[in-house]
Motif scaffolding. Structure first.
Motif, mmCIF file in Angstrom:
data_model
loop_
_atom_site.group_PDB
_atom_site.id
_atom_site.type_symbol
_atom_site.label_atom_id
_atom_site.label_comp_id
_atom_site.label_asym_id
_atom_site.label_seq_id
_atom_site.Cartn_x
_atom_site.Cartn_y
_atom_site.Cartn_z
ATOM 1 N N ASP A 19 0.738 -0.726 0.280
ATOM 2 C CA ASP A 19 0.077 -0.099 -0.397
ATOM 3 C C ASP A 19 1.140 1.630 0.127
ATOM 4 O OD1 ASP A 19 -1.720 2.244 -0.085
ATOM 5 O OD2 ASP A 19 -2.795 0.988 2.291
ATOM 6 N N PRO A 20 1.314 1.707 -1.648
ATOM 7 C CA PRO A 20 2.256 3.315 -1.282
ATOM 8 C C PRO A 20 1.919 3.924 -0.489
ATOM 9 C CG PRO A 20 2.403 1.900 -3.343
ATOM 10 C CD PRO A 20 0.638 1.175 -2.918
ATOM 11 N N ALA A 21 0.085 4.042 -0.485
ATOM 12 C CA ALA A 21 -0.421 5.393 0.199
ATOM 13 C C ALA A 21 0.387 5.727 1.745
ATOM 14 C CB ALA A 21 -1.958 5.693 -0.105
ATOM 15 N N ALA A 22 -0.221 4.538 1.610
ATOM 16 C CA ALA A 22 0.364 4.309 3.609
ATOM 17 C C ALA A 22 1.781 4.398 3.946
ATOM 18 C CB ALA A 22 -0.019 2.727 4.283
ATOM 19 N N LEU A 23 2.333 3.506 3.126
ATOM 20 C CA LEU A 23 3.711 3.608 3.483
ATOM 21 C C LEU A 23 4.202 5.002 3.398
ATOM 22 C CD1 LEU A 23 6.274 2.211 4.030
ATOM 23 C CD2 LEU A 23 6.720 2.351 1.662
ATOM 24 N N VAL A 24 3.814 5.950 2.443
ATOM 25 C CA VAL A 24 4.017 7.464 2.504
ATOM 26 C C VAL A 24 3.624 7.931 3.235
ATOM 27 C CG1 VAL A 24 3.489 9.099 1.173
ATOM 28 C CG2 VAL A 24 4.092 7.403 -0.105
ATOM 29 N N GLU A 25 2.026 7.711 3.884
ATOM 30 C CA GLU A 25 1.780 8.435 5.514
ATOM 31 C C GLU A 25 3.031 8.596 6.579
ATOM 32 O OE1 GLU A 25 -2.145 8.306 7.971
ATOM 33 O OE2 GLU A 25 -1.635 7.381 6.371
ATOM 34 N N GLN A 26 3.924 6.548 6.556
ATOM 35 C CA GLN A 26 4.404 6.470 7.861
ATOM 36 C C GLN A 26 5.561 7.063 7.595
ATOM 37 O OE1 GLN A 26 4.396 4.575 11.104
ATOM 38 N NE2 GLN A 26 1.785 4.697 9.968
ATOM 39 N N ILE A 27 6.013 7.122 6.656
ATOM 40 C CA ILE A 27 7.252 8.037 6.002
ATOM 41 C C ILE A 27 7.109 9.949 6.857
ATOM 42 C CG2 ILE A 27 9.158 8.557 3.924
ATOM 43 C CD1 ILE A 27 8.065 6.144 2.439
ATOM 44 N N ASN A 28 6.280 10.397 5.886
ATOM 45 C CA ASN A 28 6.013 11.452 6.582
ATOM 46 C C ASN A 28 5.291 11.845 8.106
ATOM 47 O OD1 ASN A 28 6.398 13.358 4.018
ATOM 48 N ND2 ASN A 28 4.283 11.647 3.220
ATOM 49 N N ASN A 29 4.663 10.685 8.669
ATOM 50 C CA ASN A 29 4.814 10.956 10.408
ATOM 51 C C ASN A 29 4.777 10.324 11.145
ATOM 52 O OD1 ASN A 29 1.856 12.103 8.637
ATOM 53 N ND2 ASN A 29 0.796 10.742 8.916
ATOM 54 N N THR A 30 6.267 9.014 10.419
ATOM 55 C CA THR A 30 6.583 8.204 11.314
ATOM 56 C C THR A 30 8.217 8.822 11.693
ATOM 57 O OG1 THR A 30 5.215 6.962 12.399
ATOM 58 C CG2 THR A 30 7.542 5.813 12.516
ATOM 59 N N ILE A 31 8.709 8.112 10.035
ATOM 60 C CA ILE A 31 9.829 8.131 9.341
ATOM 61 C C ILE A 31 10.792 9.527 9.850
ATOM 62 C CG2 ILE A 31 12.094 7.057 8.110
ATOM 63 C CD1 ILE A 31 9.115 4.683 7.521
ATOM 64 N N LEU A 32 9.974 10.063 9.126
ATOM 65 C CA LEU A 32 11.394 11.388 9.046
ATOM 66 C C LEU A 32 10.622 12.449 10.165
ATOM 67 C CD1 LEU A 32 10.014 12.819 5.179
ATOM 68 C CD2 LEU A 32 12.132 12.214 5.974
ATOM 69 N N PRO A 33 10.286 12.827 10.584
ATOM 70 C CA PRO A 33 10.039 12.910 11.899
ATOM 71 C C PRO A 33 11.568 12.519 12.579
ATOM 72 C CG PRO A 33 7.941 12.889 11.477
ATOM 73 C CD PRO A 33 9.057 11.777 10.192
ATOM 74 N N GLY A 34 11.504 11.325 12.761
ATOM 75 C CA GLY A 34 12.187 10.335 13.588
ATOM 76 C C GLY A 34 13.613 10.104 13.658
ATOM 77 N N ILE A 35 14.163 11.388 12.183
ATOM 78 C CA ILE A 35 15.508 10.765 11.566
ATOM 79 C C ILE A 35 16.019 12.008 10.552
ATOM 80 C CG2 ILE A 35 15.678 8.275 11.579
ATOM 81 C CD1 ILE A 35 15.370 8.436 8.343
ATOM 82 N N SER A 36 14.379 12.754 10.369
ATOM 83 C CA SER A 36 15.393 13.626 9.735
ATOM 84 C C SER A 36 16.546 15.484 10.844
ATOM 85 C CB SER A 36 14.559 14.483 9.042
ATOM 86 O OG SER A 36 13.749 15.073 9.980
ATOM 87 N N HIS A 37 16.048 14.930 11.814
ATOM 88 C CA HIS A 37 17.255 15.806 12.233
ATOM 89 C C HIS A 37 18.442 15.566 12.537
ATOM 90 C CE1 HIS A 37 15.383 13.061 14.899
ATOM 91 N NE2 HIS A 37 16.420 13.466 15.997
ATOM 92 N N ARG A 38 18.556 14.490 12.255
ATOM 93 C CA ARG A 38 20.207 13.761 12.435
ATOM 94 C C ARG A 38 21.205 14.294 11.726
ATOM 95 N NH1 ARG A 38 20.341 9.420 16.954
ATOM 96 N NH2 ARG A 38 22.631 9.617 16.111
ATOM 97 N N ASN A 39 22.017 14.319 12.787
ATOM 98 C CA ASN A 39 23.648 15.002 11.419
ATOM 99 C C ASN A 39 23.592 14.253 10.682
ATOM 100 O OD1 ASN A 39 23.669 16.960 13.284
ATOM 101 N ND2 ASN A 39 25.650 15.796 14.831
ATOM 102 N N GLY A 40 23.913 14.458 9.439
ATOM 103 C CA GLY A 40 24.492 13.725 7.799
ATOM 104 C C GLY A 40 23.564 13.001 7.605
ATOM 105 N N PHE A 41 22.134 14.150 7.949
ATOM 106 C CA PHE A 41 20.725 12.568 6.923
ATOM 107 C C PHE A 41 20.743 13.288 5.963
ATOM 108 C CE2 PHE A 41 15.941 13.085 5.935
ATOM 109 C CZ PHE A 41 16.070 11.874 5.393
ATOM 110 N N ARG A 42 20.862 12.371 4.743
ATOM 111 C CA ARG A 42 20.813 13.457 3.119
ATOM 112 C C ARG A 42 19.639 12.907 2.746
ATOM 113 N NH1 ARG A 42 25.854 14.947 1.463
ATOM 114 N NH2 ARG A 42 24.202 16.112 -1.077
ATOM 115 N N GLY A 43 18.253 12.075 3.080
ATOM 116 C CA GLY A 43 17.227 12.134 2.012
ATOM 117 C C GLY A 43 16.735 10.534 2.489
ATOM 118 N N ILE A 44 15.626 10.084 1.740
ATOM 119 C CA ILE A 44 14.859 8.680 1.972
ATOM 120 C C ILE A 44 14.092 8.442 0.437
ATOM 121 C CG2 ILE A 44 12.939 9.817 2.968
ATOM 122 C CD1 ILE A 44 12.734 7.362 4.422
ATOM 123 N N ASN A 45 14.886 7.728 -0.275
ATOM 124 C CA ASN A 45 14.320 6.720 -0.880
ATOM 125 C C ASN A 45 13.544 5.607 -1.191
ATOM 126 O OD1 ASN A 45 17.479 7.624 -2.306
ATOM 127 N ND2 ASN A 45 15.689 9.407 -2.385
#
Length: 207
Positions: A19-45
Motif C-alpha cells: 500500500d504505497p499511500a500507507a507507506l508514504v503516510e508512515q514516512i511523513n508521520n513516523t520516519i522523517l520526524p524521527g530521523i530528519s534531525h539527525r546529523n548527516g541525514f541526506r534524504g530517503i528513497n
C-alpha cells in the motif's frame, strides 16, 4: 556526482500488504520526524515491486559515523512503521554510496526503476567505481528519459547494485540497450551479472 564524496545508505527491505499511500503516510508521520534531525541525514528513497509486495527504504547519510549513530533510532522507527503497516522486515543492510546523480527532473512516484545486481572481486572495487563514475554515468545522463542513477557498493562481499529511474518503460529499455557495451566492458573487468529487476518509485526526498 563528485568522486570522493562518498555517502552511505541503510536499506530496509519489507514485505506484506503493498500500500504505497500507507507507506508514504508512515514516512511523513513516523520516519522523517524521527530521523530528519539527525546529523548527516541526506534524504530517503523508497521503491517497491507490486508483484511481490516488496518495498525498499533507503536512508542516505553524509558519513559512516552519521550512519552508525542513527542505527538505534532507525531500529525503533522500523518497528513502529512495520507494526503500523502490518508488514515484515526481510532484512537491513548498509551500503557505500560512491556514485549518485539526479537530473534536473528528479524522480517522482510511479516512475519505473531498473536495478542491476552484480558481483566483483572486492579488491577491485575502487577501479570498478571509477569506471562507473567516469564512463557509465555520463552515458546514463545523456540517455533520453533518464532521471537518476545510483551505485550501492558492499566493499566486503563485492556486491554492487545499480538503480536507475526513467520517464517510462520505453526509455528504460532503450537506456538498458544503450548501455550494453558498458556492461560488456564490465564483464571484462570481472563483473558477474546476477540479475535484473524492476521496481517503481514510491517516495523520493533529497536534502
Amino acid at each position: 556526482m563528485t568522486m570522493g564524496a562518498v555517502m552511505y545508505s541503510r536499506e530496509t527491505t519489507t514485505q506484506g500488504s503493498y500500500d504505497p499511500a500507507a507507506l508514504v503516510e508512515q514516512i511523513n508521520n513516523t520516519i522523517l520526524p524521527g530521523i530528519s534531525h539527525r546529523n548527516g541525514f541526506r534524504g530517503i528513497n523508497v521503491s517497491g515491486d507490486p508483484s511481490t509486495g516488496t518495498a525498499w527504504i533507503l536512508t542516505n547519510w553524509d558519513t559512516v559515523e552519521d550512519l552508525v549513530a542513527s542505527r538505534q533510532d532507525a531500529d525503533q522507527l522500523r518497528r513502529q512503521a512495520t507494526q503500523a503497516l502490518g508488514g515484515t522486515v526481510l532484512g537491513v543492510r548498509e551500503w557505500d554510496l560512491p556514485v549518485v546523480h539526479v537530473s534536473d527532473r528528479p524522480p517522482t512516484p510511479g516512475l519505473p526503476i531498473n536495478v542491476n545486481r552484480h558481483f566483483y572481486d572486492p579488491t577491485q572495487l575502487h577501479e570498478v567505481v571509477s569506471f562507473f563514475a567516469w564512463v557509465a554515468e555520463p552515458m546514463y545522463r545523456s540517455s533520453p528519459g533518464y532521471r537518476s542513477v545510483r551505485m550501492l557498493v558492499d566493499r566486503t562481499t563485492g556486491e554492487v547494485l545499480v538503480g536507475s529511474v526513467w520517464d517510462d518503460e520505453a526509455s528504460l529499455e532503450e537506456g538498458f540497450s544503450r548501455l550494453e557495451p558498458i556492461r560488456d566492458r564490465a564483464v571484462e573487468k570481472g563483473m558477474k551479472f546476477v540479475e535484473r529487476t524492476r521496481r517503481e518509485v514510491i517516495f523520493y526526498l533529497a536534502q
